[in-house]
Design an enzyme around this catalytic site. Structure first.
Site, PDB file in Angstrom:
ATOM      1  N   ASN A 129       0.833  -1.200   0.000  1.00 50.02           N
ATOM      2  CA  ASN A 129       0.000   0.000   0.000  1.00 50.02           C
ATOM      3  C   ASN A 129       0.864   1.244   0.000  1.00 50.02           C
ATOM      4  O   ASN A 129       1.942   1.277   0.592  1.00 50.02           O
ATOM      5  CB  ASN A 129      -1.023   0.008   1.147  1.00 50.02           C
ATOM      6  CG  ASN A 129      -0.449  -0.260   2.511  1.00 50.02           C
ATOM      7  OD1 ASN A 129       0.547  -0.956   2.664  1.00 50.02           O
ATOM      8  ND2 ASN A 129      -1.064   0.302   3.533  1.00 50.02           N
TER       9      ASN A 129
ATOM     10  N   GLU B 121       0.412   5.195   0.742  1.00 48.69           N
ATOM     11  CA  GLU B 121      -0.485   6.223   1.274  1.00 48.69           C
ATOM     12  C   GLU B 121      -0.041   7.606   0.808  1.00 48.69           C
ATOM     13  O   GLU B 121       1.019   7.763   0.197  1.00 48.69           O
ATOM     14  CB  GLU B 121      -0.531   6.106   2.806  1.00 48.69           C
ATOM     15  CG  GLU B 121      -1.109   4.758   3.221  1.00 48.69           C
ATOM     16  CD  GLU B 121      -1.332   4.603   4.709  1.00 48.69           C
ATOM     17  OE1 GLU B 121      -0.829   5.426   5.499  1.00 48.69           O
ATOM     18  OE2 GLU B 121      -2.021   3.629   5.086  1.00 48.69           O
TER      19      GLU B 121
ATOM     20  N   CYS C   1      -4.373   0.744  -2.193  1.00 48.57           N
ATOM     21  CA  CYS C   1      -4.161  -0.521  -1.487  1.00 48.57           C
ATOM     22  C   CYS C   1      -3.066  -1.347  -2.164  1.00 48.57           C
ATOM     23  O   CYS C   1      -2.812  -1.224  -3.367  1.00 48.57           O
ATOM     24  CB  CYS C   1      -5.438  -1.367  -1.513  1.00 48.57           C
ATOM     25  SG  CYS C   1      -6.808  -0.702  -0.574  1.00 48.57           S
TER      26      CYS C   1
ATOM     27  N   GLU D 287      -3.142  -4.540  -2.923  1.00 51.55           N
ATOM     28  CA  GLU D 287      -3.622  -5.491  -3.930  1.00 51.55           C
ATOM     29  C   GLU D 287      -3.756  -4.836  -5.294  1.00 51.55           C
ATOM     30  O   GLU D 287      -3.408  -5.404  -6.324  1.00 51.55           O
ATOM     31  CB  GLU D 287      -4.982  -6.080  -3.511  1.00 51.55           C
ATOM     32  CG  GLU D 287      -4.963  -6.862  -2.207  1.00 51.55           C
ATOM     33  CD  GLU D 287      -5.194  -6.006  -0.977  1.00 51.55           C
ATOM     34  OE1 GLU D 287      -4.794  -4.825  -0.966  1.00 51.55           O
ATOM     35  OE2 GLU D 287      -5.775  -6.525  -0.006  1.00 51.55           O
TER      36      GLU D 287
ATOM     37  N   CYS E 201     -10.130  -5.462   0.571  1.00 54.94           N
ATOM     38  CA  CYS E 201     -11.309  -4.587   0.550  1.00 54.94           C
ATOM     39  C   CYS E 201     -12.128  -4.843  -0.722  1.00 54.94           C
ATOM     40  O   CYS E 201     -11.654  -5.481  -1.671  1.00 54.94           O
ATOM     41  CB  CYS E 201     -10.895  -3.115   0.647  1.00 54.94           C
ATOM     42  SG  CYS E 201     -10.313  -2.413  -0.891  1.00 54.94           S
TER      43      CYS E 201
ATOM     44  N   CYS F 109     -10.612  -3.753  -4.132  1.00 52.84           N
ATOM     45  CA  CYS F 109      -9.536  -4.639  -4.609  1.00 52.84           C
ATOM     46  C   CYS F 109     -10.114  -5.952  -5.134  1.00 52.84           C
ATOM     47  O   CYS F 109      -9.629  -6.497  -6.134  1.00 52.84           O
ATOM     48  CB  CYS F 109      -8.534  -4.896  -3.490  1.00 52.84           C
ATOM     49  SG  CYS F 109      -7.567  -3.420  -3.123  1.00 52.84           S
TER      50      CYS F 109
HETATM   51  N1  THU Z   1      -5.299  -1.467   2.665  1.00 52.86           N
HETATM   52  C1  THU Z   1      -4.775  -2.291   1.712  1.00 52.86           C
HETATM   53  O1  THU Z   1      -3.639  -2.096   1.258  1.00 52.86           O
HETATM   54  N2  THU Z   1      -5.528  -3.331   1.292  1.00 52.86           N
HETATM   55  C2  THU Z   1      -6.802  -3.595   1.701  1.00 52.86           C
HETATM   56  O2  THU Z   1      -7.428  -4.512   1.202  1.00 52.86           O
HETATM   57  C3  THU Z   1      -7.414  -2.753   2.726  1.00 52.86           C
HETATM   58  C4  THU Z   1      -6.590  -1.674   3.278  1.00 52.86           C
HETATM   59  C5  THU Z   1      -4.506  -0.324   3.106  1.00 52.86           C
HETATM   60  C6  THU Z   1      -5.103   1.013   2.776  1.00 52.86           C
HETATM   61  C7  THU Z   1      -4.459   1.902   3.825  1.00 52.86           C
HETATM   62  O3  THU Z   1      -3.185   2.308   3.343  1.00 52.86           O
HETATM   63  C8  THU Z   1      -4.252   0.963   5.003  1.00 52.86           C
HETATM   64  O4  THU Z   1      -4.351  -0.355   4.500  1.00 52.86           O
HETATM   65  C9  THU Z   1      -5.266   1.157   6.133  1.00 52.86           C
HETATM   66  O5  THU Z   1      -6.558   1.066   5.667  1.00 52.86           O
END
Ligand code: THU
Length: 164
Positions: free
Chosen positions: A62, A64, A73, A75, A112, A115
């Site tokens: 991920n 940010e 994310c 994925e 999520c 994804c």
């Molecule tokens: N996140 C992912 O990378 N994958 C997911 O399926 C859900 C959440 C990340 C997004 C954000 O950077 C952190 O996790 C917290 O939500």
């Protein structure tokens, strides 16, 4: 009127050591990728590793951003990179895991909805199931045989008008 049931079956491994070697290796690559995540706001570092049918493994995590919704994310970062690096090569498996810097993750992390939708499109495009391996930092590992099982009744490009 009739009722239809939609089922998801999950194979539950006690821990990562119970996995077959190919799955274990993929999970370790996802875990290493989680360690490289840029997650300075949530401190929740997610990693993914995709095994392609050509034997290549693509990893990602991920990313940010201070403008929060601009982040992505793990994925989707990984799936988009895999498809851009190797277009027309189906995905065989994806391993997903996370490191929670605030509290140790003792159960598998699950992707999520957005994804799942993105992965579902590649699954439908190649007409070939993508296996999913889910893990936390320790404890159980879950294996699911396709994205369709974790995103039943998904949106599909078939719904779009002709020409798409
Ligand atoms: N996140 C992912 O990378 N994958 C997911 O399926 C859900 C959440 C990340 C997004 C954000 O950077 C952190 O996790 C917290 O939500």
């Amino acid at each position: 009127m009739k009722k239809v049931e939609v089922k998801t079956s999950v194979t539950v491994y006690e821990d990562e050591n119970e996995l077959m070697k190919e799955d274990y290796d993929l999970l370790m690559k996802a875990r290493a990728a989680a360690g490289r995540a840029y997650a300075i706001y949530s401190h929740f570092q997610v990693g993914a590793a995709i095994l392609l049918t050509n034997g290549e493994v693509i990893t990602g995590n991920n990313q940010e951003n201070s403008a929060y919704p601009s982040g992505l994310c793990a994925e989707r970062t990984t799936a988009f990179y895999a498809s851009s690096r190797y277009p027309n090569v189906p995905f065989l498996k994806i391993a997903i895991t996370a490191i929670n810097r605030k509290e140790k993750l003792t159960k598998p992390v699950t992707p999520c909805g957005a994804c799942r939708q993105v992965l579902s499109e590649y699954e439908q495009l190649y007409k070939s199931p993508i296996q999913v391996l889910l893990a936390g930092e320790e404890g159980e590992v879950w294996k699911i045989n396709s994205i369709a099982e974790i995103l039943p009744l998904s949106f599909s490009s078939d719904f779009l008008p002709d020409g798409n």
